[in-house]
Design an enzyme around this catalytic site. Structure first.
Site, PDB file in Angstrom:
ATOM      1  N   ASP A  51      -4.101  -0.389   5.635  1.00 44.45           N
ATOM      2  CA  ASP A  51      -3.567  -0.456   6.450  1.00 44.45           C
ATOM      3  C   ASP A  51      -2.638   0.653   6.030  1.00 44.45           C
ATOM      4  O   ASP A  51      -1.277   1.050   6.925  1.00 44.45           O
ATOM      5  CB  ASP A  51      -2.861  -1.034   6.930  1.00 44.45           C
ATOM      6  CG  ASP A  51      -2.104  -2.546   6.508  1.00 44.45           C
ATOM      7  OD1 ASP A  51      -2.005  -1.968   5.382  1.00 44.45           O
ATOM      8  OD2 ASP A  51      -1.766  -3.435   6.853  1.00 44.45           O
ATOM      9  N   SER A  52      -1.990   0.905   4.375  1.00 48.60           N
ATOM     10  CA  SER A  52      -1.965   1.987   3.974  1.00 48.60           C
ATOM     11  C   SER A  52      -2.023   3.308   4.973  1.00 48.60           C
ATOM     12  O   SER A  52      -1.247   4.371   5.095  1.00 48.60           O
ATOM     13  CB  SER A  52      -0.891   2.642   2.917  1.00 48.60           C
ATOM     14  OG  SER A  52      -2.584   2.508   2.283  1.00 48.60           O
ATOM     15  N   ASP A  90      -8.527  -4.300   4.383  1.00 51.90           N
ATOM     16  CA  ASP A  90      -7.249  -4.377   4.449  1.00 51.90           C
ATOM     17  C   ASP A  90      -7.193  -5.055   5.894  1.00 51.90           C
ATOM     18  O   ASP A  90      -8.013  -4.317   7.042  1.00 51.90           O
ATOM     19  CB  ASP A  90      -5.847  -4.055   4.905  1.00 51.90           C
ATOM     20  CG  ASP A  90      -4.767  -3.654   3.985  1.00 51.90           C
ATOM     21  OD1 ASP A  90      -5.062  -5.266   3.276  1.00 51.90           O
ATOM     22  OD2 ASP A  90      -3.632  -2.860   3.087  1.00 51.90           O
ATOM     23  N   LYS A 119      -8.341  -8.771   2.858  1.00 50.35           N
ATOM     24  CA  LYS A 119      -6.634  -8.919   2.052  1.00 50.35           C
ATOM     25  C   LYS A 119      -5.956  -9.255   3.164  1.00 50.35           C
ATOM     26  O   LYS A 119      -5.807  -8.418   3.923  1.00 50.35           O
ATOM     27  CB  LYS A 119      -6.440  -7.138   1.379  1.00 50.35           C
ATOM     28  CG  LYS A 119      -4.454  -7.305   0.342  1.00 50.35           C
ATOM     29  CD  LYS A 119      -4.409  -6.257   0.214  1.00 50.35           C
ATOM     30  CE  LYS A 119      -4.417  -5.174   0.347  1.00 50.35           C
ATOM     31  NZ  LYS A 119      -2.854  -4.966   1.649  1.00 50.35           N
ATOM     32  N   GLU A 121      -1.557 -10.360   4.584  1.00 51.76           N
ATOM     33  CA  GLU A 121      -0.323 -10.438   3.885  1.00 51.76           C
ATOM     34  C   GLU A 121       0.151 -11.643   4.176  1.00 51.76           C
ATOM     35  O   GLU A 121      -0.452 -11.961   4.701  1.00 51.76           O
ATOM     36  CB  GLU A 121       1.024  -9.610   4.112  1.00 51.76           C
ATOM     37  CG  GLU A 121       0.209  -7.982   4.316  1.00 51.76           C
ATOM     38  CD  GLU A 121       0.938  -7.285   4.580  1.00 51.76           C
ATOM     39  OE1 GLU A 121       1.993  -7.355   5.101  1.00 51.76           O
ATOM     40  OE2 GLU A 121       0.579  -5.547   4.848  1.00 51.76           O
ATOM     41  N   GLU A 188       3.448  -7.291  -4.026  1.00 50.43           N
ATOM     42  CA  GLU A 188       3.923  -5.639  -4.369  1.00 50.43           C
ATOM     43  C   GLU A 188       5.835  -5.972  -4.449  1.00 50.43           C
ATOM     44  O   GLU A 188       6.260  -7.072  -3.950  1.00 50.43           O
ATOM     45  CB  GLU A 188       3.736  -5.760  -3.518  1.00 50.43           C
ATOM     46  CG  GLU A 188       4.390  -3.583  -2.504  1.00 50.43           C
ATOM     47  CD  GLU A 188       3.565  -3.502  -1.467  1.00 50.43           C
ATOM     48  OE1 GLU A 188       2.811  -3.833  -0.658  1.00 50.43           O
ATOM     49  OE2 GLU A 188       4.125  -2.208  -0.908  1.00 50.43           O
TER      50      GLU A 188
HETATM   51  O1  KIV Z   1      -2.008  -0.435   2.202  1.00 45.10           O
HETATM   52  C1  KIV Z   1      -2.401  -0.475   1.132  1.00 45.10           C
HETATM   53  O2  KIV Z   1      -2.422   0.788   0.615  1.00 45.10           O
HETATM   54  C2  KIV Z   1      -1.544  -1.302   0.513  1.00 45.10           C
HETATM   55  C3  KIV Z   1      -0.886  -1.430  -1.023  1.00 45.10           C
HETATM   56  C4  KIV Z   1      -0.009  -1.143  -1.008  1.00 45.10           C
HETATM   57  C5  KIV Z   1      -1.665  -2.020  -2.078  1.00 45.10           C
HETATM   58  O3  KIV Z   1      -1.626  -2.392   1.069  1.00 45.10           O
END
Ligand code: KIV
Length: 272
Positions: A51-52, A90, A119, A121, A188
């Site tokens: 989600d970056s 994500d 993924k 958080e 992280e």
């Molecule tokens: O969204 C992303 O790119 C991430 C990285 C910090 C691993 O979660």
């Protein structure tokens, strides 16, 4: 047999075997088909549609505005050229607030986005959600330490695990998430001794970003290895394009450096 069908896909069990064999896992983010092909051919083991993308593709100042639709769109593009790497996607902010919502989001990311692992958080509070996803056959990576989706609560991107209490809690969180069925643990911005302790205690692989070479694998945001980070590059990143001279060679150099335990170097590590 065609050359394409001869490619052996990386799976969750491959990653576990790599941890047991002490072989480092090289991961990078990608958001489109062209870069996905470069990463896949360079031997990246796990490609993350992170989600970056909210920051490096959409130009926002955090990952918070990213929607499930955005993740599906980019994941589909990456999946079209991802042949060997495991494709992780994500779950964006507010898309897994309940277990049912997490299941709905995972269904979109895997069925429409063609992702192979999601993924999310969070700490031990995500145990029930992880259990639910696993129960329905969804491979899960739990993301602990600095959680960028909490930026509006945290007020800044800070190194995690410096106090004893924080460190103890993070170890407990990691163990609880592993027990819940997580297949991978992303750490992280975690201080080196804590990343080492968590990596040693878990049987599932740990993937670090700003979490030292003590993790079982490494991940960076693609733009950070190509020297095109919007704004200031994080201290834990390294510009591999400067050394490599081409995008292909930069990605290959990153994979080589991770596998040889040459990246991250001392300059990228946070001490306690
Ligand atoms: O969204 C992303 O790119 C991430 C990285 C910090 C691993 O979660």
């Amino acid at each position: 047999m065609s050359a394409q069908s001869a490619i052996r896909r990386i799976t969750v069990s491959t990653l576990r075997k790599m941890k047991r064999a002490g072989e480092k896992i090289a991961c990078l983010t990608a958001y489109d088909a062209s870069f996905a092909a470069v990463l896949d051919e360079a031997g990246v083991d796990v490609i993350l549609v992170g989600d970056s993308l909210g920051m490096v593709v959409q130009g926002h100042d955090s990952t918070v505005p990213v929607k499930v639709e955005d993740m599906v769109y980019h994941s589909r593009a990456v999946a079209s050229r991802c042949r060997r790497a495991l494709l992780m996607v994500d779950m964006p902010f507010m898309s897994y607030a309940t277990s049912q919502q997490a299941l709905d989001t995972a269904a979109r990311l895997m069925q429409d986005g063609h992702g192979q692992m999601v993924k999310l958080e969070g700490d031990a509070r995500q145990v029930k959600t992880v259990e639910k996803l696993v129960e329905h056959g969804v491979p899960v990576c739990a993301h602990i330490g600095l959680q960028p989706q909490l930026i509006n609560k945290l007020g800044g991107y800070r190194v995690q695990g410096r106090s004893e209490d924080q460190a103890r809690k993070m170890i407990d969180d990691a163990l609880a998430l592993e027990r819940a069925g997580a297949d991978l643990m992303l750490l992280e911005c975690v201080v080196e001794p804590l990343a080492k302790a968590i990596s040693e205690r878990l049987t599932i692989p740990t993937i670090g970003i700003g979490a030292s070479g003590r993790c079982d694998g490494q991940i960076l945001v693609l733009q950070d290895i190509l020297g095109i980070t919007p704004g200031r590059a994080p201290r834990f990143a390294n510009n591999f394009l400067a050394e490599g001279g081409s995008i292909q060679r930069a990605v290959e150099a990153y994979v080589r450096a991770v596998k040889a335990s040459e990246f991250p170097g001392e300059e990228h590590v946070f001490e306690s």
